[in-house]
Design a protein around this motif. Structure first.
Motif, mmCIF file in Angstrom:
data_model
loop_
_atom_site.group_PDB
_atom_site.id
_atom_site.type_symbol
_atom_site.label_atom_id
_atom_site.label_comp_id
_atom_site.label_asym_id
_atom_site.label_seq_id
_atom_site.Cartn_x
_atom_site.Cartn_y
_atom_site.Cartn_z
ATOM 1 N N THR A 117 -3.259 -4.199 6.875
ATOM 2 C CA THR A 117 -4.346 -5.042 6.360
ATOM 3 C C THR A 117 -3.787 -6.159 5.492
ATOM 4 N N PHE A 118 -2.866 -5.810 4.613
ATOM 5 C CA PHE A 118 -2.267 -6.791 3.710
ATOM 6 C C PHE A 118 -1.522 -7.867 4.490
ATOM 7 N N HIS A 124 3.212 2.111 -0.842
ATOM 8 C CA HIS A 124 2.215 2.212 0.230
ATOM 9 C C HIS A 124 0.987 1.399 -0.166
ATOM 10 N N ILE A 125 0.676 0.384 0.633
ATOM 11 C CA ILE A 125 -0.510 -0.440 0.385
ATOM 12 C C ILE A 125 -1.666 0.138 1.184
ATOM 13 N N VAL A 157 6.544 -14.517 -5.326
ATOM 14 C CA VAL A 157 7.564 -14.229 -4.307
ATOM 15 C C VAL A 157 8.315 -12.949 -4.643
ATOM 16 N N GLY A 158 8.638 -12.748 -5.912
ATOM 17 C CA GLY A 158 9.337 -11.540 -6.328
ATOM 18 C C GLY A 158 8.525 -10.288 -6.051
ATOM 19 N N LEU A 159 7.244 -10.324 -6.372
ATOM 20 C CA LEU A 159 6.390 -9.165 -6.129
ATOM 21 C C LEU A 159 6.168 -8.943 -4.639
ATOM 22 N N LEU A 160 6.106 -10.035 -3.869
ATOM 23 C CA LEU A 160 5.971 -9.899 -2.426
ATOM 24 C C LEU A 160 7.192 -9.211 -1.833
ATOM 25 N N ALA A 161 8.377 -9.579 -2.304
ATOM 26 C CA ALA A 161 9.611 -8.941 -1.838
ATOM 27 C C ALA A 161 9.606 -7.447 -2.169
ATOM 28 N N VAL A 162 9.084 -7.112 -3.346
ATOM 29 C CA VAL A 162 8.986 -5.699 -3.737
ATOM 30 C C VAL A 162 8.053 -4.953 -2.788
ATOM 31 N N LEU A 163 6.934 -5.574 -2.452
ATOM 32 C CA LEU A 163 5.960 -4.937 -1.569
ATOM 33 C C LEU A 163 6.512 -4.725 -0.162
ATOM 34 N N LEU A 164 7.179 -5.736 0.359
ATOM 35 C CA LEU A 164 7.666 -5.674 1.737
ATOM 36 C C LEU A 164 8.943 -4.858 1.879
#
Length: 466
Positions: free
Chosen positions: A3-4, A209-210, A197-204
């Motif tokens: 979804t994300f 689990h999103i 961008v930093g938080l996106l890298a952490v998520l990916l």
């Protein structure tokens, strides 16, 4: 995660697809002279490079909204992703583009003049008073928030930080836009984008689990605060915000070509939606889901700043966490100063007071700052709730004005009329059922909100065309 990712891709693609359609619909004229050239005054009408205008617009509209609002909105679950994405594309980006373009086309006119031009002159006095008060309220809210964060970092008294921020606001409001705002906003903008961008890298790249979109994860707050309309008020700046309409004319006076409207207005809103999407995702993922996020926030008085602090330091380390904290301090401060600048410009435009001389800017600004500081003495939680509602109320007027503009110019006015009707319903419904306002039952609120929406739709469709 699916979804994300889908929502993130839709936001990015919308800039190149729907953004292109909106640009064509409003008939961009690259040969037309710009307000920064025809009304150059060295103070507010100052030509700037496109990338600077983009970063200034992004910082102007961002504030705490796409961070704090997204975290609080994430307590409803992944449905927040839908509102941020669809709202950002089909309402927020169109709203910002329309008001920015109209300001550019009509010599950099301010939000009240846009409303007066398309919704009638009788609304101008009311709109001016309402917006000036809101700008002062925004400035006050975005003094208290950063002062609290800085107090947590340094231990200095909050009042000391309030006066430091107030002194900066005064300078940023009085000096020409290219002297302070044009120089430091690009740095703040870079910090805000790095944070995302930093938080996106952490998520990916991490093990988080999103949650996927599901009706079952919409219940964490629904018993007390229903998804409709509360979610659409809570997440404002990340999806649509009337405050943006007051800021776009500031940037409109600095553009050098109409072809910059899409990257600066549409692009900045999409960027803000991406930031909000990332924060909503990391908030849910970090705490293990929407119910867990809701429980954690409840234990800390729904303090989104606490959540930002623990997420930043836990995921990005000390240096990354420091940059994130810089972002949540810089973003609201950069919004607050332009809020006061907007208030000054609106008062000056209304009374036709030239702003070339600094003494005239001082005569308008000092009373505004006195009122702003007085408001900071009130309860911050109360300030934020009423700011959120008035914020969305402004978007309603802006969307109706854009609808009438498109109707007069034989454009596809449905792309703004449908969002205008939707936001009218949301604002009216919240007003009727919220315990901070009328506190009526849900079904009565729904009925009254639908009635108000239909009545306003009928009224605005009958406004005499010039």
């Amino acid at each position: 995660m699916i979804t994300f990712i889908l929502c993130l891709m839709l936001l990015i693609l919308s800039y190149f697809t729907y953004g292109k359609y909106i640009e064509k619909l409003f008939s961009i004229d690259e040969t037309r002279k710009m307000p920064s050239e025809t009304h150059f005054d060295g103070v507010d009408y100052v030509p700037m490079k496109k990338w600077k205008s983009f970063l200034i617009q992004l910082l102007n509209i961002a504030g705490l909204g796409p961070i704090f609002g997204a975290i609080l909105g994430a307590t409803y679950g992944s449905v927040a992703f839908l509102w941020i994405t669809l709202g950002g594309i089909f309402i927020g980006a169109v709203h910002d583009f329309a008001l920015g373009y109209i300001s550019v086309k009509y010599d950099g006119i301010s939000y009240p003049d846009i409303i007066s031009r398309f919704l009638g002159k009788r609304t101008k006095l009311f709109v001016n008073l309402f917006i000036v008060f809101l700008m002062i309220l925004v400035g006050a809210v975005f003094m208290v928030g950063p002062a609290g964060v800085l107090y947590g970092i340094t231990g200095w008294n909050i009042q000391v930080w309030l006066f430091i921020i107030l002194a900066y606001y005064l300078l940023a409001t009085l000096l020409p836009i290219d002297k302070i705002i044009g120089k430091i906003y690009p740095v703040f903008g870079a910090a805000l984008l790095f944070m995302a961008v930093g938080l996106l890298a952490v998520l990916l790249g991490g093990s988080f689990h999103i949650p996927e979109l599901s009706l079952t994860n919409m219940k964490s707050n629904a018993a007390t605060f229903p998804v409709i309309p509360t979610l659409f008020i809570t997440i404002a700046c990340g999806a649509v915000s009337g405050f943006h309409a007051t800021q776009s004319p500031i940037t409109a006076r600095c553009l050098t070509n109409q072809n910059q409207c899409k990257p600066v207005f549409f692009g900045a809103m999409i960027s803000e939606s991406i930031i909000a999407l990332i924060w909503a995702a990391i908030a849910m993922a970090f705490f293990g889901g929407a119910p867990e996020l809701n429980a954690a926030l409840s234990e800390h008085a729904n303090d989104a700043a606490w959540a930002v602090d623990i997420i930043a330091h836990s995921t990005l380390g000390k240096i990354g966490g420091l940059l994130v904290l810089l972002g949540i301090v810089a973003a609201p401060i950069s919004t607050g100063d332009t809020a006061f600048r907007s208030a000054r410009l609106i008062v000056a435009d209304f009374f036709n007071i030239g702003q070339q001389k600094i003494i005239k800017r001082l005569l308008i600004s000092i009373p505004l700052f006195m009122v702003g500081y007085t408001i900071t003495l009130l309860d911050f939680a109360v300030l934020w709730r009423y700011f959120a509602w008035t914020n969305q109320a402004l978007s309603v007027a802006a969307l109706w004005a854009a609808t009438i503009y498109l109707s007069q110019n034989k454009g596809n006015y449905l792309i703004t009329m449908i969002p205008a009707m939707f936001m009218t319903y949301i604002v009216a419904d919240y007003m009727f059922i919220s315990s901070q306002m009328f506190g009526l039952s849900s079904w009565i609120g729904t009925l009254l909100a639908a009635t108000v929406t239909l009545a306003l739709t009928f009224y605005f469709n009958r406004i005499e065309k010039p």
